[in-house]
Design a protein around this motif. Structure first.
Motif, mmCIF file in Angstrom:
data_model
loop_
_atom_site.group_PDB
_atom_site.id
_atom_site.type_symbol
_atom_site.label_atom_id
_atom_site.label_comp_id
_atom_site.label_asym_id
_atom_site.label_seq_id
_atom_site.Cartn_x
_atom_site.Cartn_y
_atom_site.Cartn_z
ATOM 1 N N VAL A 1 -18.756 14.104 -94.152
ATOM 2 C CA VAL A 1 -19.309 12.660 -94.832
ATOM 3 C C VAL A 1 -20.065 12.570 -95.036
ATOM 4 C CG1 VAL A 1 -18.668 11.397 -96.612
ATOM 5 C CG2 VAL A 1 -17.411 13.619 -96.208
ATOM 6 N N PRO A 2 -21.808 11.978 -95.311
ATOM 7 C CA PRO A 2 -22.850 11.713 -94.421
ATOM 8 C C PRO A 2 -22.554 9.862 -94.669
ATOM 9 C CG PRO A 2 -23.631 12.739 -96.235
ATOM 10 C CD PRO A 2 -22.176 12.645 -96.244
ATOM 11 N N LEU A 3 -23.492 8.825 -94.011
ATOM 12 C CA LEU A 3 -22.535 7.472 -93.955
ATOM 13 C C LEU A 3 -23.363 6.849 -95.137
ATOM 14 C CD1 LEU A 3 -22.327 6.270 -90.437
ATOM 15 C CD2 LEU A 3 -20.614 6.410 -91.692
ATOM 16 N N GLN A 4 -24.366 7.272 -95.544
ATOM 17 C CA GLN A 4 -25.687 7.350 -96.068
ATOM 18 C C GLN A 4 -25.930 8.873 -96.917
ATOM 19 O OE1 GLN A 4 -28.617 4.400 -94.685
ATOM 20 N NE2 GLN A 4 -27.319 2.848 -94.607
ATOM 21 N N CYS A 5 -26.769 8.512 -98.332
ATOM 22 C CA CYS A 5 -26.853 10.310 -98.802
ATOM 23 C C CYS A 5 -28.051 9.362 -100.249
ATOM 24 C CB CYS A 5 -25.708 10.474 -99.900
ATOM 25 S SG CYS A 5 -26.404 12.289 -100.575
ATOM 26 N N ASP B 1 -20.063 21.383 -99.028
ATOM 27 C CA ASP B 1 -18.565 21.212 -98.844
ATOM 28 C C ASP B 1 -18.643 20.084 -97.618
ATOM 29 O OD1 ASP B 1 -18.036 22.589 -100.490
ATOM 30 O OD2 ASP B 1 -17.682 24.848 -99.088
ATOM 31 N N LEU B 2 -17.831 18.717 -97.399
ATOM 32 C CA LEU B 2 -17.470 18.203 -96.684
ATOM 33 C C LEU B 2 -16.052 17.747 -96.770
ATOM 34 C CD1 LEU B 2 -20.099 15.662 -99.383
ATOM 35 C CD2 LEU B 2 -20.654 16.474 -97.232
ATOM 36 N N TYR B 3 -16.244 16.910 -94.771
ATOM 37 C CA TYR B 3 -14.745 16.767 -94.942
ATOM 38 C C TYR B 3 -15.130 15.591 -94.023
ATOM 39 C CZ TYR B 3 -16.759 17.559 -89.739
ATOM 40 O OH TYR B 3 -17.836 17.721 -88.606
ATOM 41 N N SER B 4 -14.183 14.747 -94.615
ATOM 42 C CA SER B 4 -14.559 13.579 -93.802
ATOM 43 C C SER B 4 -13.572 13.214 -92.688
ATOM 44 C CB SER B 4 -13.386 12.541 -94.651
ATOM 45 O OG SER B 4 -11.624 12.707 -94.072
ATOM 46 N N TYR B 5 -13.047 12.226 -91.865
ATOM 47 C CA TYR B 5 -13.111 12.089 -90.172
ATOM 48 C C TYR B 5 -12.227 11.937 -89.993
ATOM 49 C CZ TYR B 5 -10.442 7.852 -91.886
ATOM 50 O OH TYR B 5 -10.164 5.947 -92.223
ATOM 51 N N VAL B 6 -10.699 12.276 -91.098
ATOM 52 C CA VAL B 6 -9.449 12.368 -90.601
ATOM 53 C C VAL B 6 -9.297 13.816 -90.675
ATOM 54 C CG1 VAL B 6 -7.177 12.650 -92.577
ATOM 55 C CG2 VAL B 6 -9.084 10.734 -92.576
ATOM 56 N N ALA B 7 -10.328 14.445 -90.671
ATOM 57 C CA ALA B 7 -10.399 16.554 -90.276
ATOM 58 C C ALA B 7 -10.388 16.397 -88.819
ATOM 59 C CB ALA B 7 -11.238 17.318 -90.792
ATOM 60 N N GLU B 8 -11.225 15.073 -88.392
ATOM 61 C CA GLU B 8 -11.178 15.379 -87.038
ATOM 62 C C GLU B 8 -10.039 14.601 -85.918
ATOM 63 O OE1 GLU B 8 -14.849 12.772 -86.367
ATOM 64 O OE2 GLU B 8 -17.061 14.861 -87.337
ATOM 65 N N ASN C 1 -13.657 1.495 -89.445
ATOM 66 C CA ASN C 1 -14.795 1.330 -88.576
ATOM 67 C C ASN C 1 -15.806 1.564 -89.541
ATOM 68 O OD1 ASN C 1 -17.012 2.158 -86.658
ATOM 69 N ND2 ASN C 1 -14.977 3.260 -85.279
ATOM 70 N N PRO C 2 -17.384 0.893 -89.169
ATOM 71 C CA PRO C 2 -18.445 1.510 -89.839
ATOM 72 C C PRO C 2 -18.727 3.350 -89.881
ATOM 73 C CG PRO C 2 -18.994 -0.515 -88.969
ATOM 74 C CD PRO C 2 -17.143 -0.555 -88.489
ATOM 75 N N LYS C 3 -18.680 3.696 -89.212
ATOM 76 C CA LYS C 3 -18.627 4.757 -89.046
ATOM 77 C C LYS C 3 -18.120 5.256 -89.564
ATOM 78 C CE LYS C 3 -20.585 4.005 -84.224
ATOM 79 N NZ LYS C 3 -20.270 4.587 -82.736
ATOM 80 N N ASN C 4 -16.883 4.782 -89.900
ATOM 81 C CA ASN C 4 -16.460 5.976 -91.060
ATOM 82 C C ASN C 4 -16.198 5.975 -92.431
ATOM 83 O OD1 ASN C 4 -15.212 6.964 -89.136
ATOM 84 N ND2 ASN C 4 -13.260 6.177 -88.075
ATOM 85 N N ARG C 5 -16.790 4.090 -92.513
ATOM 86 C CA ARG C 5 -16.926 3.913 -94.042
ATOM 87 C C ARG C 5 -18.093 5.012 -94.992
ATOM 88 N NH1 ARG C 5 -15.775 -1.445 -95.007
ATOM 89 N NH2 ARG C 5 -14.093 -1.179 -96.112
ATOM 90 N N HIS C 6 -18.149 5.777 -95.602
ATOM 91 C CA HIS C 6 -18.004 6.983 -95.784
ATOM 92 C C HIS C 6 -19.181 6.282 -97.750
ATOM 93 C CE1 HIS C 6 -18.010 9.355 -92.939
ATOM 94 N NE2 HIS C 6 -16.744 9.934 -93.382
ATOM 95 N N ALA C 7 -20.069 6.566 -98.153
ATOM 96 C CA ALA C 7 -20.690 5.503 -99.571
ATOM 97 C C ALA C 7 -20.146 6.657 -100.598
ATOM 98 C CB ALA C 7 -21.991 5.356 -99.829
#
Length: 113
Positions: free
Chosen positions: A81-85, A60-67, A16-22
């Motif tokens: 984790v943001p999609l763009q930074c 500190d960051l977390y990925s969609y996996v934590a959700e 899912n593009p919403k879960n693809r973090h740079a």
């Protein structure tokens, strides 16, 4: 398959593009492994989890996996984790190459014939 299960799948699918973090290709991302003592049901267990930190932003960051695993109660003050930074910098995959990119010999002929 039901509509509800498909919606949930799309929400947490790694394609899912919403879960693809740079961030996962960024040189500022620091990954560490720590012992976690609670599972998704609140039971005491011993498990390892990956902790992400952005060295550029100091967050500190977390990925969609934590959700997906219902672990948001255990991420503390971490942000998703943001999609763009604006601090994104691609890792140098070729550190020994001049100027950070691979080079071809001058005599290399790229023609197929």
């Amino acid at each position: 398959m039901t509509k509800q299960s498909m919606v949930r799948h799309e929400q947490f699918c790694k394609r899912n593009p919403k879960n693809r973090h740079a961030c996962f290709d960024c040189q500022h991302l620091v990954r560490a492994t720590e012992e976690a003592a609670v599972d998704e049901h609140g039971n005491l267990v011993t498990a390892k989890r990956t902790v992400f930190t952005c060295a550029a932003l100091g967050k500190d960051l977390y990925s969609y996996v934590a959700e997906r695993k219902n672990m948001l109660a255990y991420v503390g003050d971490a942000e998703r984790v943001p999609l763009q930074c604006p601090s994104y910098e691609l890792e140098n995959l070729f550190p020994d190459a001049p100027f950070g990119t691979p080079s071809l010999p001058d005599s290399f002929d790229s023609s197929p014939f």
